[in-house]
Design a protein around this motif. Structure first.
Motif, mmCIF file in Angstrom:
data_model
loop_
_atom_site.group_PDB
_atom_site.id
_atom_site.type_symbol
_atom_site.label_atom_id
_atom_site.label_comp_id
_atom_site.label_asym_id
_atom_site.label_seq_id
_atom_site.Cartn_x
_atom_site.Cartn_y
_atom_site.Cartn_z
ATOM 1 N N THR A 28 0.858 4.150 -3.051
ATOM 2 C CA THR A 28 0.299 5.477 -2.751
ATOM 3 C C THR A 28 1.358 6.545 -2.538
ATOM 4 O O THR A 28 1.054 7.738 -2.580
ATOM 5 C CB THR A 28 -0.567 5.412 -1.474
ATOM 6 O OG1 THR A 28 0.249 4.979 -0.372
ATOM 7 C CG2 THR A 28 -1.734 4.453 -1.663
ATOM 8 N N ASN A 79 -4.962 -4.481 -1.281
ATOM 9 C CA ASN A 79 -4.298 -3.175 -1.252
ATOM 10 C C ASN A 79 -3.800 -2.773 -2.630
ATOM 11 O O ASN A 79 -3.838 -1.595 -3.001
ATOM 12 C CB ASN A 79 -3.139 -3.196 -0.257
ATOM 13 C CG ASN A 79 -3.615 -3.111 1.181
ATOM 14 O OD1 ASN A 79 -4.759 -2.752 1.451
ATOM 15 N ND2 ASN A 79 -2.754 -3.451 2.125
ATOM 16 N N ALA A 134 0.828 -1.209 0.000
ATOM 17 C CA ALA A 134 0.000 0.000 0.000
ATOM 18 C C ALA A 134 0.862 1.258 0.000
ATOM 19 O O ALA A 134 0.555 2.242 -0.688
ATOM 20 C CB ALA A 134 -0.931 -0.013 1.214
ATOM 21 N N ILE A 183 1.211 4.176 7.475
ATOM 22 C CA ILE A 183 0.065 3.289 7.253
ATOM 23 C C ILE A 183 0.040 2.208 8.332
ATOM 24 O O ILE A 183 -1.012 1.891 8.914
ATOM 25 C CB ILE A 183 0.126 2.653 5.857
ATOM 26 C CG1 ILE A 183 0.128 3.736 4.782
ATOM 27 C CG2 ILE A 183 -1.047 1.692 5.645
ATOM 28 C CD1 ILE A 183 0.378 3.208 3.381
ATOM 29 N N SER A 207 -15.246 2.570 3.681
ATOM 30 C CA SER A 207 -13.938 2.253 3.094
ATOM 31 C C SER A 207 -13.432 0.855 3.436
ATOM 32 O O SER A 207 -12.818 0.196 2.583
ATOM 33 C CB SER A 207 -12.904 3.313 3.501
ATOM 34 O OG SER A 207 -12.755 3.363 4.905
ATOM 35 N N VAL A 262 -6.453 4.464 3.596
ATOM 36 C CA VAL A 262 -5.562 3.431 3.052
ATOM 37 C C VAL A 262 -5.362 2.332 4.097
ATOM 38 O O VAL A 262 -5.377 1.135 3.779
ATOM 39 C CB VAL A 262 -4.214 4.044 2.625
ATOM 40 C CG1 VAL A 262 -3.223 2.938 2.246
ATOM 41 C CG2 VAL A 262 -4.413 4.986 1.441
ATOM 42 N N ALA A 269 -5.781 0.567 -2.806
ATOM 43 C CA ALA A 269 -5.081 1.547 -1.967
ATOM 44 C C ALA A 269 -5.076 2.932 -2.615
ATOM 45 O O ALA A 269 -5.366 3.944 -1.957
ATOM 46 C CB ALA A 269 -3.653 1.082 -1.693
ATOM 47 N N THR A 270 -4.757 2.989 -3.898
ATOM 48 C CA THR A 270 -4.727 4.285 -4.595
ATOM 49 C C THR A 270 -6.119 4.889 -4.678
ATOM 50 O O THR A 270 -6.291 6.105 -4.537
ATOM 51 C CB THR A 270 -4.125 4.113 -5.999
ATOM 52 O OG1 THR A 270 -2.831 3.519 -5.883
ATOM 53 C CG2 THR A 270 -3.998 5.457 -6.694
ATOM 54 N N ASN A 272 -8.390 0.131 4.345
ATOM 55 C CA ASN A 272 -8.473 -0.876 3.296
ATOM 56 C C ASN A 272 -7.817 -2.176 3.749
ATOM 57 O O ASN A 272 -8.367 -3.269 3.562
ATOM 58 C CB ASN A 272 -7.791 -0.374 2.028
ATOM 59 C CG ASN A 272 -8.137 -1.190 0.803
ATOM 60 O OD1 ASN A 272 -9.193 -1.033 0.208
ATOM 61 N ND2 ASN A 272 -7.248 -2.101 0.417
ATOM 62 N N GLN A 302 -8.527 4.462 -2.528
ATOM 63 C CA GLN A 302 -8.818 4.973 -1.194
ATOM 64 C C GLN A 302 -8.158 6.335 -0.984
ATOM 65 O O GLN A 302 -8.763 7.271 -0.429
ATOM 66 C CB GLN A 302 -8.312 3.986 -0.127
ATOM 67 C CG GLN A 302 -8.979 2.627 -0.136
ATOM 68 C CD GLN A 302 -10.210 2.557 0.761
ATOM 69 O OE1 GLN A 302 -10.769 3.563 1.147
ATOM 70 N NE2 GLN A 302 -10.645 1.340 1.060
ATOM 71 N N GLN A 303 -6.924 6.442 -1.422
ATOM 72 C CA GLN A 303 -6.190 7.695 -1.274
ATOM 73 C C GLN A 303 -6.887 8.820 -2.048
ATOM 74 O O GLN A 303 -7.086 9.924 -1.510
ATOM 75 C CB GLN A 303 -4.762 7.509 -1.781
ATOM 76 C CG GLN A 303 -3.880 8.742 -1.657
ATOM 77 C CD GLN A 303 -2.524 8.519 -2.302
ATOM 78 O OE1 GLN A 303 -2.409 7.802 -3.309
ATOM 79 N NE2 GLN A 303 -1.489 9.108 -1.722
#
Length: 563
Positions: A183, A473, A179, A190, A455, A495, A477-478, A498, A480-481
């Motif tokens: 990101t 992830n 992750a 994280i 999320s 992130v 992950a991206t 997730n 979520q970001q």
């Protein structure tokens, strides 16, 4: 060159998402409602995924088929390679006659099955997750619980539920590191945030295990031990993730939890263990009568678990623990010694998938890197388990013929499990590369500030589909970001959410259901296991959603600052 569209159906994200979710619904309905065998459910889901990819998302038929083929290959290696070698290692101990001694060794600490569920499934399983991951903890602890007298179904459910809290930091924190790489966020930030989420879940998992083994009576009698182990494990996760080492988090937590259990058992003895043993003996007899030819590990070990043997000697204790000590030494050396870790990683062979690589774009408009197959012939946990098995065979003075025969018999017995996992990963690759997964994720992410509560669902969904928190992830992950930035939320929080959401999705992944079923000898019974664990998964998901939602608002003080 195929580029997936986020909303291919009339530019409607809602309708596109409803169509994209059909393959998952197919899997869950055929498995959980229609009670199909797992490989047929997997095949049906792959067919639906290909149809949706071609007719709804416009993916060329050839690319859809190639996506499925790469996923199937990944399912065989490294995923099933890990499971095959883990079960082979166990079968060697059975063939050599040392497996019965393992039950006696565990009984020295406690002969109470409820305590053994905590020691084996939660503590030792967490250590295996820390070192290996990818299904190995479920396979190994499943057969260990069978050895101490659990029925096959109860063992499968217990190990799946236990394999939750350690997952985010599994395999030396690979999900979190992945992750971070995707990101651009420092993975330690994280990891620290995950360390403010999963420990709260971990604190209660031993209580859940006690309830699964012995219901309310077990809770009344063993809640002090369960709470102590859970709180020590969770507190150790928190401290390690925030102040010591993200990579070492599960190792520290598992060893501290195990130490707390052993220490407390010296000071406090639970009652009611014999009643539980009697209940399990009755269940084993009934299970054997219902399915005398079920095959696999369960039937063989059920007989062994009732056997009477001579008192343990120091040599027998060592020989019983030898396979697991060897696994710990080899995995620790491979993961914790930087020189060895770097060398092993350097042996990986990257293979651009023929006909697929270079012909798929990501939804972001970049050439997809998911079309490169990473052949981890030496660094795979499966290969490390193979080496462990070879050493065990030598220590047990087994002939090459016997060891090879056990391996071949194991592969034959697992043929449908191998097929199932290959199909599940084929499903994941078709959904991912065609854009179906990102469409579902984007739709969920479009809920604005409410997204903080939802999320974890993305991580849960990604892990349920792929069987891997790392893959979840990689998928989301991206996303979520980006969603967090648009909604004015902390990207680190979402992130991490997730990854934390993914830990409770692993128990319903068809891949892990098949691994558990294979390990305990319940081939073809994945649907029954699914129906027993789905409610635990959903319940824990709701708790995680509430926690993350509150951390975005009134519990924002729980979000650690940078560094």
């Amino acid at each position: 060159m195929y580029t997936p569209e986020i909303a291919p159906l009339g530019d409607s994200l809602l309708w596109s998402s409803l169509i994209a979710v059909l393959p998952l619904l197919t899997m869950f309905v055929t498995l959980g409602v229609l009670k199909w065998k797992a490989h047929w459910a997997g095949l049906a889901a792959v067919i639906v995924a290909v149809i949706v990819a071609v007719f709804a998302f416009g993916m060329p038929v050839g690319l859809a088929g190639l996506s499925a083929s790469q996923g199937f290959a990944f399912g065989l290696f490294p995923i099933m390679w890990i499971v095959i070698t883990a079960i082979w290692l166990y079968e060697l101990t059975v063939k050599s006659g040392h497996f019965e001694d393992l039950r006696l060794v565990i009984n020295v600490i406690s002969d109470d099955p409820r305590v053994q569920a905590i020691l084996v499934a939660f503590c030792f399983g967490g250590l295996l997750e820390a070192l290996a991951g990818f299904g190995a903890p479920v396979a190994i602890t499943g057969v260990m619980l069978i050895a101490v007298g659990f029925t096959a179904m109860r063992a499968a459910v217990v190990v799946l539920v236990a394999n939750t809290a350690p997952v985010a930091f599994g395999a030396i924190a690979i999900p979190i590191i992945t992750a971070g790489n995707l990101t651009g966020i420092d993975y330690r930030e994280i990891g620290a945030m995950v360390g403010h989420q999963t420990p709260l879940l971990a604190a209660f998992v031993p209580l859940f295990l006690i309830f699964l083994v012995d219901g309310r009576r077990g809770l009344r009698q063993l809640w002090p031990l369960a709470l102590v182990v859970g709180i020590v494990f969770g507190a150790s996760q928190f401290v390690s993730a925030n102040y010591l080492s993200v990579e070492m988090t599960d190792i520290v937590a598992s060893l501290m939890g195990l130490a707390a259990a052993v220490l407390m058992l010296q000071l406090w003895k639970p009652v009611g263990g014999q009643d539980t043993l009697d209940k399990m003996a009755h269940e084993r007899s009934r299970e054997k009568a219902d399915a005398p030819d079920a095959g696999g590990s369960a039937a063989a070990v059920a007989t062994s678990a009732d056997a009477k043997t001579a008192p343990l000697t120091g040599r027998r204790v060592f020989m019983a623990l030898c396979p697991y000590l060897i696994v710990i030494v080899i995995f620790s050396a491979a993961k914790l010694i930087p020189v060895v870790d770097t060398w092993l990683a350097g042996t990986d062979i990257e293979i651009p998938w023929p006909g697929l690589d270079g012909n798929i774009m990501s939804a972001a408009g970049e050439v997809s890197t998911s079309t490169v197959y990473n052949f981890q012939w030496l660094s795979s946990p499966g290969t490390m388990l193979l080496v462990s098995g070879i050493i065990v065979a030598i220590v047990y003075k087994m002939t090459v013929k016997d060891a090879v025969q056990v391996f071949v018999d194991n592969v034959v017995k697992m043929r449908f499990s191998i097929l199932t996992v290959g199909l599940v990963l084929a499903l994941a690759y078709v959904m991912n590369l065609s854009g179906q997964t990102i469409t579902i994720g984007t739709w969920i992410a479009g809920t604005g500030a409410l997204f903080a509560f939802l999320s974890p669902v993305l991580g849960w969904l990604g892990t349920a589909v792929t069987g891997s928190d790392t893959s979840a992830n990689a998928l989301f992950a991206t996303l979520q970001q980006t969603a967090a930035t648009k909604a004015g939320l902390d990207p680190v929080l979402l992130v991490a959410a997730n990854s934390s959401g993914g830990v409770v999705g692993k128990m319903i992944s068809p891949q892990n259901l098949t691994i558990a079923a294979t390990a305990v000898g319940l081939l073809g019974k994945e649907a029954s296991i699914f129906r027993r664990v789905i409610w635990w998964s959903l319940g824990m998901l709701v708790v995680m959603c509430l926690l993350v939602g509150l951390q975005s608002t009134i519990l924002s003080w729980m979000v650690p600052g940078p560094g």
